[in-house]
Design a protein around this motif. Structure first.
Motif, PDB file in Angstrom:
ATOM      1  N   SER A  89       0.873  -1.079   0.076  1.00  0.00           N
ATOM      2  CA  SER A  89       0.097   0.093   0.099  1.00  0.00           C
ATOM      3  C   SER A  89       0.820   1.231   0.114  1.00  0.00           C
ATOM      4  O   SER A  89       1.705   1.409   0.870  1.00  0.00           O
ATOM      5  CB  SER A  89      -0.878   0.101   1.264  1.00  0.00           C
ATOM      6  OG  SER A  89      -1.684   1.069   1.219  1.00  0.00           O
ATOM      7  N   THR A 121      -2.633   6.084  -6.254  1.00  0.00           N
ATOM      8  CA  THR A 121      -3.878   5.271  -6.742  1.00  0.00           C
ATOM      9  C   THR A 121      -3.512   4.410  -7.433  1.00  0.00           C
ATOM     10  O   THR A 121      -2.865   4.675  -8.714  1.00  0.00           O
ATOM     11  CB  THR A 121      -4.805   6.328  -7.093  1.00  0.00           C
ATOM     12  OG1 THR A 121      -4.984   7.201  -5.837  1.00  0.00           O
ATOM     13  CG2 THR A 121      -6.149   5.622  -7.560  1.00  0.00           C
ATOM     14  N   VAL A 122      -3.857   3.180  -7.477  1.00  0.00           N
ATOM     15  CA  VAL A 122      -3.655   1.935  -8.534  1.00  0.00           C
ATOM     16  C   VAL A 122      -4.678   2.332  -9.631  1.00  0.00           C
ATOM     17  O   VAL A 122      -5.665   2.486  -9.567  1.00  0.00           O
ATOM     18  CB  VAL A 122      -3.874   0.715  -7.917  1.00  0.00           C
ATOM     19  CG1 VAL A 122      -3.656  -0.609  -8.992  1.00  0.00           C
ATOM     20  CG2 VAL A 122      -2.851   0.354  -6.733  1.00  0.00           C
ATOM     21  N   GLN A 131      -6.697   1.432 -12.569  1.00  0.00           N
ATOM     22  CA  GLN A 131      -7.196   0.113 -12.977  1.00  0.00           C
ATOM     23  C   GLN A 131      -7.423   0.086 -14.732  1.00  0.00           C
ATOM     24  O   GLN A 131      -8.261   0.963 -14.851  1.00  0.00           O
ATOM     25  CB  GLN A 131      -8.594   0.128 -12.479  1.00  0.00           C
ATOM     26  CG  GLN A 131      -8.702   0.480 -11.134  1.00  0.00           C
ATOM     27  CD  GLN A 131      -8.438  -0.784 -10.206  1.00  0.00           C
ATOM     28  OE1 GLN A 131      -8.789  -1.975 -10.603  1.00  0.00           O
ATOM     29  NE2 GLN A 131      -7.965  -0.839  -9.064  1.00  0.00           N
ATOM     30  N   SER A 149      -3.662  11.081  -6.114  1.00  0.00           N
ATOM     31  CA  SER A 149      -3.788  10.756  -7.504  1.00  0.00           C
ATOM     32  C   SER A 149      -3.214  11.403  -8.345  1.00  0.00           C
ATOM     33  O   SER A 149      -3.048  12.777  -8.316  1.00  0.00           O
ATOM     34  CB  SER A 149      -5.097   9.878  -7.781  1.00  0.00           C
ATOM     35  OG  SER A 149      -6.082  11.022  -8.105  1.00  0.00           O
ATOM     36  N   TRP A 172     -10.510   6.779  -6.645  1.00  0.00           N
ATOM     37  CA  TRP A 172     -10.425   6.589  -5.274  1.00  0.00           C
ATOM     38  C   TRP A 172     -11.501   5.487  -4.888  1.00  0.00           C
ATOM     39  O   TRP A 172     -10.944   4.786  -3.904  1.00  0.00           O
ATOM     40  CB  TRP A 172     -10.590   7.961  -4.445  1.00  0.00           C
ATOM     41  CG  TRP A 172      -9.358   8.719  -4.872  1.00  0.00           C
ATOM     42  CD1 TRP A 172      -7.988   8.430  -4.976  1.00  0.00           C
ATOM     43  CD2 TRP A 172      -9.361  10.217  -4.497  1.00  0.00           C
ATOM     44  NE1 TRP A 172      -7.299   9.395  -4.910  1.00  0.00           N
ATOM     45  CE2 TRP A 172      -8.141  10.575  -4.754  1.00  0.00           C
ATOM     46  CE3 TRP A 172     -10.516  11.062  -4.338  1.00  0.00           C
ATOM     47  CZ2 TRP A 172      -7.769  11.793  -4.735  1.00  0.00           C
ATOM     48  CZ3 TRP A 172     -10.065  12.345  -4.453  1.00  0.00           C
ATOM     49  CH2 TRP A 172      -8.652  12.825  -4.760  1.00  0.00           C
ATOM     50  N   SER A 180     -10.209   1.681  -5.051  1.00  0.00           N
ATOM     51  CA  SER A 180      -9.067   1.392  -4.569  1.00  0.00           C
ATOM     52  C   SER A 180      -9.596   1.227  -3.187  1.00  0.00           C
ATOM     53  O   SER A 180      -9.924   2.113  -2.552  1.00  0.00           O
ATOM     54  CB  SER A 180      -7.939   2.547  -4.497  1.00  0.00           C
ATOM     55  OG  SER A 180      -6.798   2.135  -3.987  1.00  0.00           O
TER      56      SER A 180
END
Length: 193
Positions: free
Chosen positions: A18, A22-23, A25, A108, A121, A124
């Motif tokens: 973590s 922000t991952v 997608q 992000s 957000w 995630s």
């Protein structure tokens, strides 16, 4: 920032657990493509109010002081061209110096409008937990740009507890105190009541 760099940053976040970012997608598309940026703190407030209400949580108020807190972090990320919770100082130090209570921060980069940033957000788990902080009462949100990259920062916080409500060691058990009946015996008055 190119699509390749964005995917690489997301992969690094996944690889190291973590992180503050922000991952991302899937491929960047829609509002992530170069185009006009649309930002409105009141639109973010409205989106967040609807989302929290859908989960049975109270609304959070838009707070100018928290907007400034978020703006400082967004500006620091844009100035360094780096997605990070610590580029503007460690989160814990920034929270302490701002005297915030129960705060969470989402950062992000990429989205070019409020709904896309909020949905990013929302998708995630760690960032979604901040959107849904049960004790949150207020929030602030901001953006800053570096070249064509839009950096987002949002902070949510609760109200500090009243001085008489802050238990030092937790709430603990309830203790009943009963006044002792006076001793009427021969030595009763000598040893106190």
């Amino acid at each position: 920032m190119s699509y390749f760099k964005a995917v690489l940053a997301a992969a690094l976040c996944l690889g190291f657990g973590s992180c503050g970012g922000t991952v991302i997608q899937g491929p960047l598309k829609g509002s992530y493509a170069r185009g006009p940026v649309s930002f409105s703190a009141s639109a973010a407030r409205d989106w967040l109010a609807r989302y929290r209400a859908s989960k049975g949580l109270p609304d959070v108020a838009l707070d100018g002081r928290l907007n400034a807190f978020a703006q400082a972090q967004a500006n620091a990320m844009a100035a360094h061209n780096e997605l990070s919770h610590s580029v503007g100082g460690s989160f814990s130090d920034r929270v302490r110096s701002a005297n915030l209570y129960g705060a969470g921060e989402n950062v992000s980069y990429g989205p070019r409008n409020v709904p896309d940033a909020m949905r990013l957000w929302q998708n995630s788990p760690g960032h979604n937990a901040n959107l849904l902080l049960p004790r949150a009462t207020r929030f602030g949100i901001a953006i800053a740009q570096s070249g064509g990259t839009v950096y987002w920062a949002m902070v949510v916080a609760g109200d500090p507890p009243a001085a008489n409500e802050t238990p030092i060691f937790g709430e603990g058990p309830t203790v009943r105190v009963a006044r002792r009946q006076p001793d009427t015996g021969v030595l009763g008055g000598l040893f106190g009541n």
